[in-house]
Design a protein around this motif. Structure first.
Motif, mmCIF file in Angstrom:
data_model
loop_
_atom_site.group_PDB
_atom_site.id
_atom_site.type_symbol
_atom_site.label_atom_id
_atom_site.label_comp_id
_atom_site.label_asym_id
_atom_site.label_seq_id
_atom_site.Cartn_x
_atom_site.Cartn_y
_atom_site.Cartn_z
ATOM 1 N N SER A 137 0.849 -1.184 0.000
ATOM 2 C CA SER A 137 0.000 0.000 0.000
ATOM 3 C C SER A 137 0.885 1.235 0.000
ATOM 4 N N ILE A 138 0.622 2.137 -0.939
ATOM 5 C CA ILE A 138 1.370 3.381 -1.067
ATOM 6 C C ILE A 138 0.404 4.544 -0.884
ATOM 7 N N VAL A 139 0.776 5.484 -0.024
ATOM 8 C CA VAL A 139 -0.015 6.700 0.176
ATOM 9 C C VAL A 139 0.859 7.889 -0.184
ATOM 10 N N ASN A 140 0.456 8.616 -1.214
ATOM 11 C CA ASN A 140 1.159 9.829 -1.623
ATOM 12 C C ASN A 140 0.504 11.050 -0.991
ATOM 13 N N MET A 141 1.253 12.144 -0.957
ATOM 14 C CA MET A 141 0.738 13.378 -0.373
ATOM 15 C C MET A 141 0.564 14.439 -1.447
ATOM 16 N N SER A 142 -0.680 14.866 -1.618
ATOM 17 C CA SER A 142 -0.973 16.012 -2.462
ATOM 18 C C SER A 142 -1.427 17.148 -1.556
ATOM 19 N N SER A 143 -2.483 17.821 -1.924
ATOM 20 C CA SER A 143 -2.980 18.991 -1.194
ATOM 21 C C SER A 143 -4.317 19.359 -1.808
ATOM 22 N N ILE A 144 -5.118 20.124 -1.069
ATOM 23 C CA ILE A 144 -6.308 20.667 -1.723
ATOM 24 C C ILE A 144 -5.906 21.581 -2.871
ATOM 25 N N VAL A 181 -2.647 2.137 -4.355
ATOM 26 C CA VAL A 181 -2.021 3.463 -4.350
ATOM 27 C C VAL A 181 -3.112 4.513 -4.177
ATOM 28 N N ASN A 182 -2.998 5.308 -3.126
ATOM 29 C CA ASN A 182 -3.960 6.351 -2.820
ATOM 30 C C ASN A 182 -3.238 7.665 -2.537
ATOM 31 N N VAL A 183 -4.007 8.735 -2.427
ATOM 32 C CA VAL A 183 -3.407 10.044 -2.178
ATOM 33 C C VAL A 183 -4.263 10.826 -1.189
ATOM 34 N N ILE A 184 -3.596 11.500 -0.261
ATOM 35 C CA ILE A 184 -4.260 12.373 0.697
ATOM 36 C C ILE A 184 -4.069 13.822 0.253
ATOM 37 N N ALA A 185 -5.141 14.612 0.372
ATOM 38 C CA ALA A 185 -5.103 16.027 0.002
ATOM 39 C C ALA A 185 -5.468 16.864 1.221
ATOM 40 N N PRO A 186 -4.486 17.226 2.048
ATOM 41 C CA PRO A 186 -4.799 18.036 3.232
ATOM 42 C C PRO A 186 -5.172 19.474 2.869
#
Length: 251
Positions: A137-144, A181-186
């Protein structure tokens, strides 16, 4: 105790401060063994020592995610230390404020090298060691800022749009291999980087917080909790998702 990440080996990139450090704390509390990575040795060693006091298996190494040789070394060091890699939190990033036509070429290139190329290099090396096991499992970091535009942060926002594109493609490419693979957008999150944004765009952060339904900035611990879920087996059928952790800002 049935801990969310019990038995998991997680690579945490950008772990020396801010969201990365708080996420590492969340993963440790949820039972993970950790390899921590950042460019700054001193703060990184302090975080590792803090987490090791609680009896967690924690190792650390320095590296620059914009350099292919560093990324390969970091991933290989994780496997050498723990025997495998179950999950990764790809959080290394830099920021750059200013109107698009006033951003220097040097600053633009550095931002893209860390935020976009660095994410791609990490995914490439992580998949290399996950594929033989048929899981990961891979979690990438993006942003709003990767979901919409606004004035004054165009180069940064372009890089965060690119991270979302990389994540969506990676979910398609590597799903058949058993790798999610997912991405979080804080949204605005209380970190040293947010303080840089406050300086670059006076009043901009406060305006966003005022427009957030929950009327507050987030915390690194809240982002870490969301990442723990995505890295865990409870998210076993979740891939290609953009998860805003933004107090409802993009709702």
């Amino acid at each position: 105790m049935n801990e969310l990440l019990s038995g998991k080996v997680i690579l945490v990139v950008g772990a020396s401060a801010g969201i990365g450090a708080d996420a590492a704390r969340a993963f440790a509390a949820d039972g993970a063994s950790l390899m921590l990575v950042a460019r700054s040795e001193g703060p990184l060693a302090e975080i590792a020592a803090e987490l090791a006091k609680d009896g967690r298996e924690v190792a650390w190494t320095t590296g620059d995610v914009s350099k292919a040789e560093d990324v390969r070394r970091v991933v290989d060091a994780t496997v050498a230390r723990f025997g495998r890699l179950d999950g990764a939190f790809n959080n290394a990033a830099t920021t750059q404020g200013g109107r698009l036509d006033r951003v220097s070429e040097e600053d633009f290139d550095r931002l893209m090298a860390v935020n976009v190329k660095g994410t791609w290099l990490l995914i490439r090396e992580e998949v290399r060691v996950m594929e033989p096991r048929g899981a990961g499992s891979i979690v990438n970091m993006s942003s709003i800022g990767g979901l919409r535009g606004s004035s004054g942060m165009g180069a940064y926002q372009a890089s965060k749009h690119a991270v979302i594109g990389l994540t969506r493609t990676a979910a398609h490419d590597f799903g058949p291999l058993g790798i999610r693979v997912n991405v979080i957008a804080p949204g605005p999150t209380e970190t040293p980087m947010l303080d840089q944004t406050r300086l670059a765009i006076p009043g901009g952060v406060e305006a966003r917080i005022a427009a957030t339904p929950l009327r507050k900035a987030g915390t690194g611990a809240e982002v870490g909790a969301a990442a723990s879920f995505l890295l865990s087996d409870r998210a076993s059928h979740v891939s290609g998702v953009i998860l805003p952790v933004d107090g409802g800002f993009v709702a």
